[in-house]
Design a protein around this motif. Structure first.
Motif, PDB file in Angstrom:
ATOM      1  N   LYS A  82      -2.124  10.673   2.119  1.00 55.54           N
ATOM      2  CA  LYS A  82      -3.205  11.327   1.387  1.00 55.54           C
ATOM      3  C   LYS A  82      -4.471  10.496   1.549  1.00 55.54           C
ATOM      4  O   LYS A  82      -4.498   9.330   1.193  1.00 55.54           O
ATOM      5  CB  LYS A  82      -2.850  11.461  -0.091  1.00 55.54           C
ATOM      6  CG  LYS A  82      -3.930  12.126  -0.929  1.00 55.54           C
ATOM      7  CD  LYS A  82      -3.560  12.124  -2.400  1.00 55.54           C
ATOM      8  CE  LYS A  82      -4.680  12.712  -3.230  1.00 55.54           C
ATOM      9  NZ  LYS A  82      -4.373  12.653  -4.688  1.00 55.54           N
TER      10      LYS A  82
ATOM     11  N   THR B 179       0.801  -1.221   0.000  1.00 63.48           N
ATOM     12  CA  THR B 179       0.000   0.000   0.000  1.00 63.48           C
ATOM     13  C   THR B 179       0.831   1.266   0.000  1.00 63.48           C
ATOM     14  O   THR B 179       0.364   2.320  -0.415  1.00 63.48           O
ATOM     15  CB  THR B 179      -0.936   0.031   1.226  1.00 63.48           C
ATOM     16  OG1 THR B 179      -0.150  -0.199   2.414  1.00 63.48           O
ATOM     17  CG2 THR B 179      -2.010  -1.019   1.118  1.00 63.48           C
ATOM     18  N   SER B 180       2.071   1.197   0.459  1.00 60.92           N
ATOM     19  CA  SER B 180       2.921   2.394   0.478  1.00 60.92           C
ATOM     20  C   SER B 180       3.576   2.660  -0.867  1.00 60.92           C
ATOM     21  O   SER B 180       4.211   3.690  -1.055  1.00 60.92           O
ATOM     22  CB  SER B 180       4.004   2.255   1.554  1.00 60.92           C
ATOM     23  OG  SER B 180       4.812   1.115   1.286  1.00 60.92           O
TER      24      SER B 180
ATOM     25  N   ASP C   3      -9.530   9.540  -2.174  1.00 60.13           N
ATOM     26  CA  ASP C   3      -9.542   8.469  -3.187  1.00 60.13           C
ATOM     27  C   ASP C   3      -8.713   7.246  -2.821  1.00 60.13           C
ATOM     28  O   ASP C   3      -8.357   6.441  -3.689  1.00 60.13           O
ATOM     29  CB  ASP C   3      -9.067   8.992  -4.558  1.00 60.13           C
ATOM     30  CG  ASP C   3     -10.131   9.842  -5.232  1.00 60.13           C
ATOM     31  OD1 ASP C   3     -11.325   9.601  -4.977  1.00 60.13           O
ATOM     32  OD2 ASP C   3      -9.774  10.734  -6.011  1.00 60.13           O
ATOM     33  N   THR C   4      -8.374   7.092  -1.539  1.00 63.24           N
ATOM     34  CA  THR C   4      -7.676   5.861  -1.164  1.00 63.24           C
ATOM     35  C   THR C   4      -8.594   4.653  -1.251  1.00 63.24           C
ATOM     36  O   THR C   4      -8.122   3.529  -1.421  1.00 63.24           O
ATOM     37  CB  THR C   4      -7.147   5.973   0.281  1.00 63.24           C
ATOM     38  OG1 THR C   4      -8.239   6.287   1.150  1.00 63.24           O
ATOM     39  CG2 THR C   4      -6.091   7.051   0.388  1.00 63.24           C
TER      40      THR C   4
ATOM     41  N   SER D 228     -16.319   7.529  -3.186  1.00 63.01           N
ATOM     42  CA  SER D 228     -14.903   7.479  -2.823  1.00 63.01           C
ATOM     43  C   SER D 228     -14.704   8.231  -1.515  1.00 63.01           C
ATOM     44  O   SER D 228     -15.503   9.094  -1.144  1.00 63.01           O
ATOM     45  CB  SER D 228     -14.026   8.085  -3.924  1.00 63.01           C
ATOM     46  OG  SER D 228     -14.288   9.467  -4.067  1.00 63.01           O
TER      47      SER D 228
ATOM     48  N   PHE E 272      -2.123   6.105   5.432  1.00 59.29           N
ATOM     49  CA  PHE E 272      -2.006   6.861   4.184  1.00 59.29           C
ATOM     50  C   PHE E 272      -1.754   8.333   4.495  1.00 59.29           C
ATOM     51  O   PHE E 272      -2.433   8.925   5.327  1.00 59.29           O
ATOM     52  CB  PHE E 272      -3.286   6.733   3.348  1.00 59.29           C
ATOM     53  CG  PHE E 272      -3.430   5.399   2.676  1.00 59.29           C
ATOM     54  CD1 PHE E 272      -2.919   5.193   1.404  1.00 59.29           C
ATOM     55  CD2 PHE E 272      -4.081   4.353   3.305  1.00 59.29           C
ATOM     56  CE1 PHE E 272      -3.053   3.978   0.772  1.00 59.29           C
ATOM     57  CE2 PHE E 272      -4.226   3.132   2.692  1.00 59.29           C
ATOM     58  CZ  PHE E 272      -3.701   2.931   1.412  1.00 59.29           C
TER      59      PHE E 272
ATOM     60  N   ILE F 165      -9.184   3.273   7.671  1.00 54.45           N
ATOM     61  CA  ILE F 165      -8.004   3.606   6.881  1.00 54.45           C
ATOM     62  C   ILE F 165      -6.823   3.869   7.816  1.00 54.45           C
ATOM     63  O   ILE F 165      -6.930   4.629   8.780  1.00 54.45           O
ATOM     64  CB  ILE F 165      -8.268   4.839   6.000  1.00 54.45           C
ATOM     65  CG1 ILE F 165      -9.388   4.518   4.995  1.00 54.45           C
ATOM     66  CG2 ILE F 165      -7.009   5.269   5.265  1.00 54.45           C
ATOM     67  CD1 ILE F 165      -9.750   5.660   4.094  1.00 54.45           C
TER      68      ILE F 165
END
Length: 578
Positions: free
Chosen positions: A404, A371-372, A407-408, A426, A402, A399
């Motif tokens: 940001k 994911t990174s 939109d993840t 989203s 992240f 979550i």
């Protein structure tokens, strides 16, 4: 605070001088109307009307006959008409409807009032806009039992149904004591007499045999779902297509019913499953596609909040698409390639939240090893869904990690071949590490294994290289563009000398239910190609077809239908952006 004045109306004539209002289409029966204008109020001042206590234990329809007039130079600050509902145990007013639409005739607003045991009042607020002749008038305020989408066409205002005007073919009112010379039926369905009324459309004035007439209902203002029924009558064996559509606020059409056989020569009952979770219109459409179009008649539109009698139940079970991931992935699956999602279980602690179901169960985790990394995508696909149904998707998400947030995490509707159709949700912002609930409502007009194109995508069909000639070329073909969501069909000329294609011909949007002929005359002295380009429109009702393409040297002989390269196209070619 301004006040409403009162004026009398007698058969279309004002019985006293009107300071600044001239209503051209006064409703033709005696009565009064109230108004507020700039003769005794200033810009921005408000006039209020408050009803007595009302109660609607059954579903009701509230109708307003109103008009807003404004000078031509007041577009920046027009007058506004607002309608509020005030319930007895609430200290605030709920805005039910608002408009700033000016008109030189009377308009009708139909507003659904859901059933409630609470008493309430209706507040009507007029706010004067800019200009010395600004005014707001109300002719009628009426609350009746039932749904606004229902109509027997016996009232003068036709329940707020309107005809989409067409120069050649339209819906008309039939029956009644004042005979219409073109009225076609001896009896309506409501009263079974010649005094009753109905709506009809006749091909007597059709000129091109590619005409469409639409009768449009009021917009629904409250969520509703159930059975929409109506009676219809049509001539057997004639060249017409009678269909029923819904249209939402974005202009998206969806066909929900069509005559598949003529039925009897008397009135026929149609029952259609109807769902309107958001504002929506119902459109009765008749398309004439031949020289013997005949007629179609319509009467007694009604609605019931239960399923139609011919429906034994919905063939789809929501259980099939639900999953808590405690045992497995249920009917969900992933791409065979890529890191994807992992089904995990963790013991909750101060650094890690357990699953949402029990706190100690399983959930899906996007693989933390990937994911990174930029470009990481993990897709989880749900089972196929039947079309023409309203869905509500609920899930919980959390979550972590992240930088940001936007939109993840997103939800898309995909076609069966994994081509994306539409993003429906989203993440924008969310607390970190906390389970949050998402709830998404959506409706697809057909199963998600439908069209392979999405809005704005293009399809090209190129000819073999063609030899140039000193004189004219003539290209002829037939094209079919039918459907409210139809996009763009263009014909381009491509040569080796020019880096950019030249536009020869273009049609935008719905053209006809029938095949139409195109003749394109152009000049080219060198070897070239002709390219047909279709651009998908805003909805799946976006069918474009071509047939019988022919090339010949020399000018086109059918002069009236020629589209010439130099003068046949006048649209701004730069206005289309996707």
């Amino acid at each position: 605070m301004a006040i409403w004045g009162v004026i009398c109306v007698y058969t279309g004539v004002l019985d006293c001088p009107c300071p600044s209002i001239l209503h051209r289409n006064v409703i033709p029966y005696p009565g009064h109307y109230v108004y507020v204008d700039t003769s005794f109020a200033k810009q921005g001042e408000k006039a209020m009307l408050l009803s007595s206590d009302l109660q609607a234990e059954e579903w009701n329809c509230l109708r307003l006959v109103y008009q807003i007039t404004a000078p031509l130079d007041s577009a920046s600050d027009p007058s506004q008409l607002n309608l509020y509902v005030r319930y007895e145990d609430e200290s605030f007013d709920r805005l039910l409807w608002s408009t700033k639409e000016p008109s030189d005739s009377w308009l009708i607003a139909s507003l659904d009032l859901q059933n409630s045991s609470k008493k309430f009042k209706v507040l009507i607020e007029g706010v004067l806009g800019q200009g010395d002749t600004a005014s707001i008038a109300l002719f009628e305020i009426k609350m009746t039992a039932g749904y606004c989408i229902e109509c027997d066409f016996e009232e003068n205002h036709l329940c707020g149904f309107v005809n989409r005007w067409n120069p050649n073919v339209n819906w008309f009112v039939g029956g009644g004591t004042k005979k219409n010379t073109h009225s076609i039926l001896p009896q309506d369905h409501t009263f079974r007499s010649e005094q009753g009324h109905y709506m009809y459309v006749d091909s007597v004035y059709v000129k091109h045999f590619q005409e469409v007439a639409q009768l449009i209902s009021p917009v629904t203002t409250a969520p509703m779902s159930g059975c929409l029924s109506f009676y219809y009558q049509l001539q057997q064996g004639n060249d017409n297509v009678f269909s029923l559509y819904t249209r939402d606020s974005t202009g998206l059409y969806e066909e929900i019913w069509k005559v598949d056989h003529p039925g009897s020569s008397d009135w026929n009952l149609a029952e259609v499953e109807f769902s309107a979770p958001y504002p929506m219109e119902v459109i009765f459409e008749v398309a004439f596609n031949g020289p013997k179009g005949g007629y179609v008649a319509l009467d007694d539109i009604s609605f019931s909040p239960v399923h139609c009698q011919n429906q034994t139940g919905l063939p789809f079970s929501a259980v099939e698409t639900s999953c808590d991931f405690e045992e497995d992935l249920c009917n969900f699956y992933q791409d065979k390639e890529g890191p994807g999602w992992t089904r995990v279980r963790v013991k909750p602690n101060m650094y890690r939240t357990g699953d949402h179901t029990t706190g100690a169960g399983h959930y899906l985790l996007a693989n933390t090893k990937f994911t990174s990394q930029p470009g990481y995508i993990g897709r989880l696909y749900g089972p196929s869904l039947p079309g023409n149904m309203q869905y509500c998707v609920r899930f919980h998400y959390a979550i972590f990690g992240f930088l940001k947030m936007s939109d993840t995490l997103a939800v898309y509707v995909f076609e069966e071949n994994h081509v994306v159709q539409e993003k429906i949700w989203s993440v924008l912002e969310s607390p970190r590490g906390v389970w949050m609930q998402a709830e998404i409502s959506f409706k697809k007009p057909m199963p998600t294994k439908a069209s392979h194109m999405v809005y704005g995508q293009k399809a090209h069909l190129s000819s073999w290289p063609l030899r140039g000639v000193p004189g004219k070329h003539c290209l002829t073909f037939f094209y079919h563009m039918y459907g409210a969501g139809t996009g763009l069909l263009s014909v381009y000329l491509k040569t080796e000398e020019e880096s950019k294609e030249s536009l020869l011909w273009r049609r935008r949007g719905e053209q006809s239910i029938s095949w139409l002929r195109a003749l394109v005359e152009y000049s080219c002295r060198t070897q070239h190609q002709i390219i047909f380009e279709a651009v998908r429109g805003v909805s799946i009702r976006s069918d474009i077809a071509i047939d019988d393409v022919k090339f010949q040297a020399g000018p086109c002989t059918d002069v009236e239908d020629i589209t010439q390269q130099s003068s046949g196209y006048s649209e701004d070619l730069n206005e289309i952006e996707y």
